[in-house]
Motif scaffolding. Structure first.
Motif, PDB file in Angstrom:
ATOM      1  N   ASN A   1      29.203 -36.445   0.266  1.00  0.00           N
ATOM      2  CA  ASN A   1      28.396 -37.658   0.260  1.00  0.00           C
ATOM      3  C   ASN A   1      27.627 -37.796   1.574  1.00  0.00           C
ATOM      4  OD1 ASN A   1      27.900 -40.661  -0.706  1.00  0.00           O
ATOM      5  ND2 ASN A   1      28.715 -40.824   1.366  1.00  0.00           N
ATOM      6  N   ASN A   2      28.300 -37.544   2.703  1.00  0.00           N
ATOM      7  CA  ASN A   2      27.653 -37.645   4.018  1.00  0.00           C
ATOM      8  C   ASN A   2      26.512 -36.638   4.163  1.00  0.00           C
ATOM      9  OD1 ASN A   2      29.359 -39.683   4.800  1.00  0.00           O
ATOM     10  ND2 ASN A   2      30.718 -38.378   5.988  1.00  0.00           N
ATOM     11  N   ALA A   3      26.629 -35.500   3.484  1.00  0.00           N
ATOM     12  CA  ALA A   3      25.558 -34.510   3.523  1.00  0.00           C
ATOM     13  C   ALA A   3      24.432 -34.863   2.553  1.00  0.00           C
ATOM     14  CB  ALA A   3      26.122 -33.131   3.188  1.00  0.00           C
ATOM     15  N   LEU A   4      24.799 -35.414   1.403  1.00  0.00           N
ATOM     16  CA  LEU A   4      23.816 -35.664   0.349  1.00  0.00           C
ATOM     17  C   LEU A   4      22.934 -36.873   0.640  1.00  0.00           C
ATOM     18  CD1 LEU A   4      22.803 -34.705  -2.410  1.00  0.00           C
ATOM     19  CD2 LEU A   4      24.565 -36.140  -3.480  1.00  0.00           C
ATOM     20  N   VAL A   5      23.504 -37.928   1.245  1.00  0.00           N
ATOM     21  CA  VAL A   5      22.718 -39.143   1.497  1.00  0.00           C
ATOM     22  C   VAL A   5      21.496 -38.863   2.370  1.00  0.00           C
ATOM     23  CG1 VAL A   5      22.717 -41.412   2.622  1.00  0.00           C
ATOM     24  CG2 VAL A   5      24.578 -40.796   1.070  1.00  0.00           C
ATOM     25  N   PRO A   6      21.635 -38.229   3.568  1.00  0.00           N
ATOM     26  CA  PRO A   6      20.418 -37.950   4.349  1.00  0.00           C
ATOM     27  C   PRO A   6      19.460 -36.998   3.653  1.00  0.00           C
ATOM     28  CG  PRO A   6      22.338 -36.897   5.352  1.00  0.00           C
ATOM     29  CD  PRO A   6      22.849 -37.811   4.299  1.00  0.00           C
ATOM     30  N   PHE A   7      19.991 -36.039   2.893  1.00  0.00           N
ATOM     31  CA  PHE A   7      19.122 -35.122   2.149  1.00  0.00           C
ATOM     32  C   PHE A   7      18.280 -35.888   1.133  1.00  0.00           C
ATOM     33  CE2 PHE A   7      18.111 -32.392  -1.408  1.00  0.00           C
ATOM     34  CZ  PHE A   7      17.662 -31.230  -0.810  1.00  0.00           C
ATOM     35  N   LEU A   8      18.918 -36.761   0.359  1.00  0.00           N
ATOM     36  CA  LEU A   8      18.193 -37.535  -0.646  1.00  0.00           C
ATOM     37  C   LEU A   8      17.252 -38.551  -0.001  1.00  0.00           C
ATOM     38  CD1 LEU A   8      21.029 -38.218  -3.271  1.00  0.00           C
ATOM     39  CD2 LEU A   8      19.185 -36.540  -3.422  1.00  0.00           C
ATOM     40  N   ALA A   9      17.706 -39.195   1.091  1.00  0.00           N
ATOM     41  CA  ALA A   9      16.868 -40.192   1.756  1.00  0.00           C
ATOM     42  C   ALA A   9      15.613 -39.553   2.337  1.00  0.00           C
ATOM     43  CB  ALA A   9      17.659 -40.894   2.859  1.00  0.00           C
ATOM     44  N   PHE A  10      15.769 -38.394   2.970  1.00  0.00           N
ATOM     45  CA  PHE A  10      14.624 -37.687   3.554  1.00  0.00           C
ATOM     46  C   PHE A  10      13.605 -37.337   2.468  1.00  0.00           C
ATOM     47  CE2 PHE A  10      12.293 -34.001   5.023  1.00  0.00           C
ATOM     48  CZ  PHE A  10      12.046 -34.264   6.364  1.00  0.00           C
ATOM     49  N   ASN A  11      14.088 -36.799   1.363  1.00  0.00           N
ATOM     50  CA  ASN A  11      13.177 -36.383   0.302  1.00  0.00           C
ATOM     51  C   ASN A  11      12.673 -37.558  -0.525  1.00  0.00           C
ATOM     52  OD1 ASN A  11      12.985 -33.279   0.286  1.00  0.00           O
ATOM     53  ND2 ASN A  11      15.173 -33.654   0.576  1.00  0.00           N
ATOM     54  N   TYR A  12      13.394 -38.655  -0.516  1.00  0.00           N
ATOM     55  CA  TYR A  12      12.885 -39.893  -1.111  1.00  0.00           C
ATOM     56  C   TYR A  12      11.704 -40.398  -0.287  1.00  0.00           C
ATOM     57  CZ  TYR A  12      12.955 -44.684  -2.991  1.00  0.00           C
ATOM     58  OH  TYR A  12      12.622 -45.883  -3.569  1.00  0.00           O
ATOM     59  N   GLY A  13      11.823 -40.315   1.065  1.00  0.00           N
ATOM     60  CA  GLY A  13      10.707 -40.689   1.932  1.00  0.00           C
ATOM     61  C   GLY A  13       9.496 -39.795   1.707  1.00  0.00           C
ATOM     62  N   ARG A  14       9.718 -38.522   1.390  1.00  0.00           N
ATOM     63  CA  ARG A  14       8.621 -37.579   1.112  1.00  0.00           C
ATOM     64  C   ARG A  14       8.145 -37.665  -0.337  1.00  0.00           C
ATOM     65  NH1 ARG A  14       9.777 -32.375   1.089  1.00  0.00           N
ATOM     66  NH2 ARG A  14       7.827 -31.606   1.954  1.00  0.00           N
ATOM     67  N   ARG A  15       8.842 -38.479  -1.154  1.00  0.00           N
ATOM     68  CA  ARG A  15       8.558 -38.616  -2.591  1.00  0.00           C
ATOM     69  C   ARG A  15       8.702 -37.264  -3.304  1.00  0.00           C
ATOM     70  NH1 ARG A  15       6.221 -43.543  -3.551  1.00  0.00           N
ATOM     71  NH2 ARG A  15       5.341 -42.859  -5.538  1.00  0.00           N
ATOM     72  N   SER A  16       9.658 -36.475  -2.839  1.00  0.00           N
ATOM     73  CA  SER A  16       9.896 -35.156  -3.416  1.00  0.00           C
ATOM     74  C   SER A  16      11.019 -35.263  -4.444  1.00  0.00           C
ATOM     75  CB  SER A  16      10.260 -34.154  -2.305  1.00  0.00           C
ATOM     76  OG  SER A  16      10.479 -32.874  -2.838  1.00  0.00           O
ATOM     77  N   VAL A  17      10.642 -35.664  -5.644  1.00  0.00           N
ATOM     78  CA  VAL A  17      11.621 -35.924  -6.697  1.00  0.00           C
ATOM     79  C   VAL A  17      12.351 -34.654  -7.121  1.00  0.00           C
ATOM     80  CG1 VAL A  17      11.929 -36.814  -9.034  1.00  0.00           C
ATOM     81  CG2 VAL A  17      10.286 -37.885  -7.504  1.00  0.00           C
ATOM     82  N   GLU A  18      11.616 -33.547  -7.174  1.00  0.00           N
ATOM     83  CA  GLU A  18      12.228 -32.305  -7.638  1.00  0.00           C
ATOM     84  C   GLU A  18      13.368 -31.874  -6.722  1.00  0.00           C
ATOM     85  OE1 GLU A  18      13.284 -29.181  -9.839  1.00  0.00           O
ATOM     86  OE2 GLU A  18      11.875 -30.762 -10.420  1.00  0.00           O
ATOM     87  N   ARG A  19      13.180 -32.005  -5.397  1.00  0.00           N
ATOM     88  CA  ARG A  19      14.254 -31.636  -4.466  1.00  0.00           C
ATOM     89  C   ARG A  19      15.431 -32.586  -4.594  1.00  0.00           C
ATOM     90  NH1 ARG A  19      13.735 -27.883  -0.705  1.00  0.00           N
ATOM     91  NH2 ARG A  19      15.180 -28.866   0.766  1.00  0.00           N
ATOM     92  N   MET A  20      15.195 -33.848  -4.891  1.00  0.00           N
ATOM     93  CA  MET A  20      16.292 -34.793  -5.107  1.00  0.00           C
ATOM     94  C   MET A  20      17.119 -34.381  -6.322  1.00  0.00           C
ATOM     95  SD  MET A  20      14.266 -38.366  -4.293  1.00  0.00           S
ATOM     96  CE  MET A  20      15.713 -39.411  -4.534  1.00  0.00           C
ATOM     97  N   LYS A  21      16.436 -34.007  -7.394  1.00  0.00           N
ATOM     98  CA  LYS A  21      17.143 -33.584  -8.604  1.00  0.00           C
ATOM     99  C   LYS A  21      17.985 -32.337  -8.334  1.00  0.00           C
ATOM    100  CE  LYS A  21      13.490 -33.337 -11.287  1.00  0.00           C
ATOM    101  NZ  LYS A  21      12.671 -33.190 -12.519  1.00  0.00           N
ATOM    102  N   ARG A  22      17.380 -31.377  -7.650  1.00  0.00           N
ATOM    103  CA  ARG A  22      18.112 -30.148  -7.354  1.00  0.00           C
ATOM    104  C   ARG A  22      19.255 -30.410  -6.380  1.00  0.00           C
ATOM    105  NH1 ARG A  22      13.075 -27.028  -5.506  1.00  0.00           N
ATOM    106  NH2 ARG A  22      14.559 -25.545  -4.619  1.00  0.00           N
TER     107      ARG A  22
END
Length: 475
Positions: free
Chosen positions: A307-328
């Motif tokens: 969870n600690n690894a996934l939250v910053p990964f998803l937040a960063f790509n949410y800021g970039r609007r990179s939906v595909e990377r969030m899904k992966r």
């Protein structure tokens, strides 16, 4: 040879991870392994304390079991601030706004310092005893031992707060090794000093808390040095609150308060279950559950690390609007969680005695702990599902969903299930309240994730998935 080279490349842990363009699975593995180790080392503070304290006698084990809700309450607030800082700083970095990321981090640290004041009453035996009486502790010896352990929390909180915020900042920059090394340093010192303070100096419960305090204090100097040398976001230890920070505090609170209440509901639920176990089966059940929870933390906290690894990964790509990377990222997190958490859970269930014997329990307490562990593992798949999607809730600012789910699990499902089973079955089977609550929470997670993913598709301009094809958002 090709597989070996690929594994080495994936497991290369040194250096920051590229959250925006690096290979998703290997990036999450590189983030997750140090994060899991970090959470496990954080758990070791309490695990090592509990092991040494258990050698003082069963009455001390009962006393420390009553301190769990207090410790969870402390970390509930810090988890809220840490997750709020992680989500906002990660999002700002994804947007390329370094200046606002720095201001958010500074305001987050000042906010954490202000919230430390909440725990000042635990310096004094009166408020401490009143709190533990509410949880069902009545024996004067138990009350005193619980206070001797928890009186160290208020002075320790400044160091814990600093480490939480700084660790969040490093994770947002794709660096999970610095937080890991902090916990390695602090835990090694705690491990060495625990037996010296508890037994050689004769400080008992107080010695365990003093050793933890010293370990965290020394670790802070390492974090200060790494902030100066290895972070684009500089953060002074002496950070004072300012009126201009209120707006940022509001943003952190909007994300962090549900996380705090989520973790706090766990404390409340644990206290209530302790009362049910104590009233129905006595101290053997309380002590056995305490040991089983400490051991199960080894499995559950791998999920917290992911969870600690996934939250910053998803937040960063949410800021970039990179939906595909969030899904992966979500798909990769499922793979990592299933392999690591389920494997550890099975090993603990099959070979529980080496860990249980560290606590030197009586035969009855040992059997209770084993029964609890083996019935709880049935709910692990449901826990994995809930935790991964809770990461998405936090990263996108919808942490209130996680709050509702956790309250339902801890309060509306676990407590009634524990009460009903206590009236209906023997001590061997009451532990079914755990998988029952996990499965119920997973069902609610599915509902909220379906609602959120529908909203994200609309807000980020993602077309609905082809029904004939598999989509990363779908389960």
């Amino acid at each position: 040879m090709r597989l070996i080279k690929k594994a080495r490349r994936i497991l290369k842990l040194h250096g920051a991870v590229d959250l925006g363009s690096g290979p998703v699975l290997s990036s999450l593995i590189r983030l997750s392994i140090p994060s899991i180790a970090m959470v496990l080392f954080n758990t070791l503070f309490n695990l090592v304390d509990t092991i040494f304290i258990s050698w003082l006698g069963e009455s001390h084990m009962v006393a420390i079991s009553y301190t769990f809700p207090v410790q969870i309450g402390v970390f509930a607030i810090l988890e809220g601030v840490g997750n709020g800082v992680t989500a906002l700083v990660g999002r700002r970095l994804g947007e390329g706004n370094m200046e606002l990321a720095r201001k958010t981090a500074t305001a987050g640290l000042a906010f954490a310092y202000v919230l430390c004041l909440i725990w000042l009453p635990f310096l004094f035996p009166g408020p401490s005893n009143a709190f533990f009486r509410m949880l069902g502790a009545t024996d004067p010896t138990t009350l005193r031992q619980a206070w001797l352990y928890n009186m160290w929390i208020p002075p320790m909180l400044v160091f814990i707060s600093f480490s939480y915020v700084v660790n969040s900042i490093f994770r947002c920059q794709g660096n999970t090794m610095v937080p890991l090394y902090f916990f390695v340093i602090a835990n090694c010192i705690n491990f060495v000093l625990d037996p010296i303070f508890i037994f050689a100096f004769g400080w008992g419960m107080t010695g365990a808390a003093a050793a933890t305090f010293t370990g965290r204090f020394v670790g802070i100097f390492y974090l200060i040095k790494k902030l100066r040398d290895s972070s684009e976001i500089k953060l002074p230890f002496f950070t004072r609150p300012r009126w201009g920070m209120l707006r940022i505090w509001g943003g952190i609170t909007a994300i962090g308060l549900p996380v705090t209440l989520t973790t706090g509901s766990v404390a409340l639920g644990m206290g209530s279950v302790n009362r049910i176990l104590s009233a129905t089966y006595g101290n053997i059940a309380v002590a056995g559950w305490m040991i089983s929870m400490r051991i199960e933390d080894l499995a559950f906290n791998t999920l917290m690390g992911i969870n600690n690894a996934l939250v910053p990964f998803l937040a960063f790509n949410y800021g970039r609007r990179s939906v595909e990377r969030m899904k992966r990222g979500i798909r990769s997190a499922f793979i990592i969680s299933t392999v690591i958490t389920v494997t550890i859970g099975l090993l603990i269930a099959i070979y529980p005695y080496p860990l249980i014997n560290l606590f030197r329990p009586s035969g009855n307490v040992s059997e209770v702990a084993i029964q609890s562990i083996r019935l709880t593992i049935a709910g692990y798949p449901a826990v994995i599902y809930s935790v991964i999607y809770n990461s998405l809730f936090i990263a996108t600012g919808y942490s209130a969903y996680g709050l509702v789910i956790q309250i339902c699990r801890s309060m509306l499902l676990r407590i009634p299930a524990a009460w009903f089973l206590a009236q209906s079955v023997s001590l061997s089977w009451i532990w079914l309240f755990q998988p029952i609550s996990f499965v119920g929470a997973a069902a609610l997670t599915w509902l909220f994730s379906w609602i959120l993913l529908k909203k994200l598709r609309r807000d980020l301009g993602v077309s609905p998935p082809d029904k004939s094809a598999s989509d990363g958002w779908e389960r």
